[in-house]
Design a protein around this motif. Structure first.
Motif, PDB file in Angstrom:
ATOM      1  N   UNK A  49       0.824  -1.201   0.000  1.00 31.72           N
ATOM      2  CA  UNK A  49       0.000   0.000   0.000  1.00 31.72           C
ATOM      3  C   UNK A  49       0.864   1.258   0.000  1.00 31.72           C
ATOM      4  N   UNK A  50       0.290   2.324  -0.513  1.00 34.36           N
ATOM      5  CA  UNK A  50       0.969   3.617  -0.557  1.00 34.36           C
ATOM      6  C   UNK A  50      -0.032   4.705  -0.193  1.00 34.36           C
ATOM      7  N   UNK A  51       0.418   5.712   0.545  1.00 32.58           N
ATOM      8  CA  UNK A  51      -0.433   6.840   0.902  1.00 32.58           C
ATOM      9  C   UNK A  51       0.291   8.145   0.627  1.00 32.58           C
ATOM     10  N   UNK A  52      -0.475   9.130   0.200  1.00 31.54           N
ATOM     11  CA  UNK A  52      -0.001  10.511   0.038  1.00 31.54           C
ATOM     12  C   UNK A  52      -0.972  11.369   0.838  1.00 31.54           C
ATOM     13  N   UNK A  53      -0.464  12.092   1.863  1.00 34.02           N
ATOM     14  CA  UNK A  53      -1.321  12.680   2.884  1.00 34.02           C
ATOM     15  C   UNK A  53      -0.712  13.983   3.387  1.00 34.02           C
ATOM     16  N   UNK A 104      -0.767  27.561   9.852  1.00 38.28           N
ATOM     17  CA  UNK A 104      -0.395  28.109   8.550  1.00 38.28           C
ATOM     18  C   UNK A 104       0.696  27.307   7.848  1.00 38.28           C
ATOM     19  N   UNK A 105       1.143  26.200   8.423  1.00 44.52           N
ATOM     20  CA  UNK A 105       2.187  25.364   7.853  1.00 44.52           C
ATOM     21  C   UNK A 105       1.574  24.079   7.313  1.00 44.52           C
ATOM     22  N   UNK A 106       2.176  23.535   6.268  1.00 41.42           N
ATOM     23  CA  UNK A 106       1.615  22.368   5.591  1.00 41.42           C
ATOM     24  C   UNK A 106       2.559  21.174   5.632  1.00 41.42           C
ATOM     25  N   UNK A 107       1.963  19.988   5.704  1.00 39.27           N
ATOM     26  CA  UNK A 107       2.733  18.746   5.610  1.00 39.27           C
ATOM     27  C   UNK A 107       2.375  18.033   4.324  1.00 39.27           C
ATOM     28  N   UNK A 108       3.232  17.108   3.900  1.00 37.72           N
ATOM     29  CA  UNK A 108       3.031  16.343   2.667  1.00 37.72           C
ATOM     30  C   UNK A 108       3.859  15.076   2.806  1.00 37.72           C
ATOM     31  N   UNK A 109       3.205  13.955   3.114  1.00 37.79           N
ATOM     32  CA  UNK A 109       3.926  12.744   3.490  1.00 37.79           C
ATOM     33  C   UNK A 109       3.456  11.535   2.671  1.00 37.79           C
ATOM     34  N   UNK A 110       4.431  10.719   2.260  1.00 36.61           N
ATOM     35  CA  UNK A 110       4.120   9.480   1.544  1.00 36.61           C
ATOM     36  C   UNK A 110       4.882   8.322   2.194  1.00 36.61           C
ATOM     37  N   UNK A 111       4.153   7.257   2.476  1.00 38.51           N
ATOM     38  CA  UNK A 111       4.762   6.070   3.070  1.00 38.51           C
ATOM     39  C   UNK A 111       4.103   4.814   2.496  1.00 38.51           C
ATOM     40  N   UNK A 112       4.676   3.658   2.855  1.00 41.66           N
ATOM     41  CA  UNK A 112       4.194   2.369   2.357  1.00 41.66           C
ATOM     42  C   UNK A 112       3.856   1.415   3.507  1.00 41.66           C
ATOM     43  N   UNK A 115      10.791  16.252   0.669  1.00 38.59           N
ATOM     44  CA  UNK A 115      11.724  15.386  -0.045  1.00 38.59           C
ATOM     45  C   UNK A 115      10.905  14.278  -0.711  1.00 38.59           C
ATOM     46  N   UNK A 116      10.510  14.559  -1.953  1.00 35.94           N
ATOM     47  CA  UNK A 116       9.570  13.698  -2.676  1.00 35.94           C
ATOM     48  C   UNK A 116      10.289  13.066  -3.871  1.00 35.94           C
ATOM     49  N   UNK A 117      10.190  11.738  -3.963  1.00 39.23           N
ATOM     50  CA  UNK A 117      10.899  11.017  -5.015  1.00 39.23           C
ATOM     51  C   UNK A 117      10.390   9.582  -5.084  1.00 39.23           C
ATOM     52  N   UNK A 118      10.833   8.856  -6.104  1.00 41.74           N
ATOM     53  CA  UNK A 118      10.582   7.422  -6.119  1.00 41.74           C
ATOM     54  C   UNK A 118      11.723   6.701  -6.814  1.00 41.74           C
ATOM     55  N   UNK A 129       8.648  -2.351  -9.032  1.00 44.81           N
ATOM     56  CA  UNK A 129       7.882  -1.811  -7.908  1.00 44.81           C
ATOM     57  C   UNK A 129       8.422  -0.410  -7.626  1.00 44.81           C
ATOM     58  N   UNK A 130       7.522   0.553  -7.514  1.00 46.89           N
ATOM     59  CA  UNK A 130       7.942   1.923  -7.237  1.00 46.89           C
ATOM     60  C   UNK A 130       7.851   2.191  -5.735  1.00 46.89           C
ATOM     61  N   UNK A 131       8.971   2.563  -5.162  1.00 46.55           N
ATOM     62  CA  UNK A 131       9.000   2.983  -3.766  1.00 46.55           C
ATOM     63  C   UNK A 131       8.877   4.505  -3.772  1.00 46.55           C
ATOM     64  N   UNK A 132       7.693   4.983  -3.422  1.00 50.63           N
ATOM     65  CA  UNK A 132       7.364   6.416  -3.501  1.00 50.63           C
ATOM     66  C   UNK A 132       7.351   6.999  -2.092  1.00 50.63           C
ATOM     67  N   UNK A 133       8.310   7.869  -1.821  1.00 45.51           N
ATOM     68  CA  UNK A 133       8.505   8.395  -0.476  1.00 45.51           C
ATOM     69  C   UNK A 133       8.429   9.916  -0.471  1.00 45.51           C
ATOM     70  N   UNK A 134       7.996  10.460   0.657  1.00 42.36           N
ATOM     71  CA  UNK A 134       7.949  11.910   0.813  1.00 42.36           C
ATOM     72  C   UNK A 134       7.976  12.252   2.306  1.00 42.36           C
TER      73      UNK A 134
END
Length: 462
Positions: free
Chosen positions: A297-301, A307-315, A415-418, A430-435
């Protein structure tokens, strides 16, 4: 602690979503544990009234410590920001008091640097009092017309360079509408019209720079985001063969709302599984539907706090019957993704352009046998924020303009990449998509709350 709000939301959110045609949250084996978990997160966050006070204190501190250096770095004597209600300038929204949810009528903010080491003047030509952050500078008895009042203010101070938010390439710095530009020019004598310049770099500098106080709260936001992802990727939320990717997405939306942490984009959850590993990137359709044992599974959240933003991806990996850990090939794939992160961060250096960092990181990764895709972006007041862009998923050879902007200290990045890792038994790559969020202080760059180095495991209920 605001337990009643969270408990009430948990009781009513699922049925309400179902009535409106959205997926309802799946049955949770440990509802009491989930409620206790949410309460523990709530304890980490400030009540809304305190958030308002903290936001205003941060804004005041930024006006006093960040803005003078940014204006002087860009040789700007005056910065004029003009916007109307519901047509807000992206910069103005970061400067208004926390209790102002939008501009009111027409709002004009003026920052003037008198020089000689003096403090900046912070003036507001507006109908309404903008609290203690600005001095009201419109005498309506003398000037019935708002632009006439602004023109008088400018002529009194006689600045050599007057910045306005106009930019061809940077949307964050292009908040002055065509109408306001025309009205401003009509109101100013010709000698001051000739002194109007783009405040592009000042706007970007203001937006991208983070302070010590902000970073304390930023860490809290990323910590809460990690905790929500970990809980979403557990049997408290996921039941293999029943739960859908949409169920998990809406669970994250509901819990974010219960914690008063708005999502700046709808969460996305997808899966990769053997023989279904292709096309799972930005250019292809996401794999969605009912999740099964053996899925990756993968999530982008992402959420917003102070006033600050987060952007996280995990498996996460859903264990098959009899498994106690993820297959070795998937664990090794995550290690490759972590290595790509390390490579990218090793090339952060003050003054280096985003395209340079991208080229250096991609070259080193390729030399190490990694298939990289890097699309790292600034983060802060906006999710996709102003500052140094390091690649885009469809621009791996460099990004015009945004990728040519140099790296500055005290800035934050998603730090967003795969990394695409070939796994024959899975039928392809298989793409390991991290952020993850990281802060660059000018000497080193560090993750705000660590990063994922082991897959979340979804096993049987214990």
């Amino acid at each position: 602690m605001r337990t009643p709000l969270i408990l009430l939301f948990c009781l009513i959110a699922g049925p309400a979503m179902a009535l409106h045609g959205q997926p309802s949250t799946p049955a949770q084996p440990h509802k009491s544990a989930t409620r206790a978990f949410l309460n523990s997160l709530d304890d980490k966050l400030l009540p809304l009234s305190e958030r308002s006070n903290v936001r205003d204190a941060i804004t005041r501190d930024r006006f006093e410590t960040v803005l003078p250096d940014i204006m002087r770095r860009n040789n700007l004597d005056m910065w004029v920001i003009i916007a109307r209600e519901y047509n807000e300038d992206p910069v103005m929204k970061t400067m208004l008091p926390a209790t102002w949810l939008s501009a009111r009528r027409r709002t004009m903010l003026v920052f003037y640097d008198p020089g000689s080491g003096q403090d900046l003047e912070r003036l507001a030509v507006a109908k309404y009092d903008i609290g203690s952050l600005f001095e009201r500078a419109w005498d309506e008895q003398r000037f019935a017309d708002q632009y006439a009042a602004l023109a008088h203010l400018i002529s009194q101070r006689d600045p050599a360079r007057i910045g306005v938010n106009m930019s061809t390439h940077h949307g964050h710095a292009d908040g002055l509408s065509a109408t306001e530009w025309q009205l401003l020019n009509d109101a100013l004598p010709e000698r001051y019209q000739a002194r109007l310049v783009s405040a592009e770099k000042t706007a970007i500098g203001w937006l991208e720079t983070r302070t010590e106080t902000e970073m304390t709260h930023y860490q809290t936001l990323t910590e809460v985001g990690h905790a929500l992802i970990a809980h979403a990727f557990s049997r408290a939320v996921v039941t293999p063969g029943k739960t859908t990717t949409a169920d998990v997405e809406w669970w994250l939306r509901e819990q974010s709302a219960a914690l008063a942490l708005p999502n700046w984009f709808h969460p996305t959850v997808s899966f990769q599984r053997p023989s279904a590993t292709t096309g799972n990137d930005f250019s292809g359709a996401r794999r969605s539907g009912v999740v099964e044992r053996g899925d990756l599974l993968h999530v982008d959240f992402g959420m917003t706090y102070l006033n600050l933003n987060s952007d996280q991806q995990q498996h996460a990996y859903i264990l098959k019957k009899g498994e106690s850990q993820a297959p070795g090939v998937l664990r090794e794939a995550l290690t490759v993704g972590n290595r790509l992160q390390d490579i990218l961060l090793s090339h952060y250096k003050v003054g280096r352009e985003g395209n340079q960092i991208l080229a250096l990181a991609r070259e080193q990764a390729s030399n190490e046998g990694i298939t990289p895709m890097i699309y790292t972006h600034p983060i802060g007041f906006h999710g996709h924020a102003a500052g140094t862009t390091i690649g885009m998923w469809d621009a791996q050879d460099g990004v015009p303009v945004h990728g040519e902007y140099p790296l500055h200290p005290n800035t934050a990045y998603s730090i967003e990449l795969n990394a695409a890792v070939e796994i024959p038994e899975w039928g392809g790559a298989v793409r390991i998509m991290l952020e993850e969020q990281a802060f660059f202080d000018g000497d080193s760059i560090e993750y705000m709350d660590g990063r994922q180095t082991a897959l979340h495991l979804i096993g049987d209920v214990k």
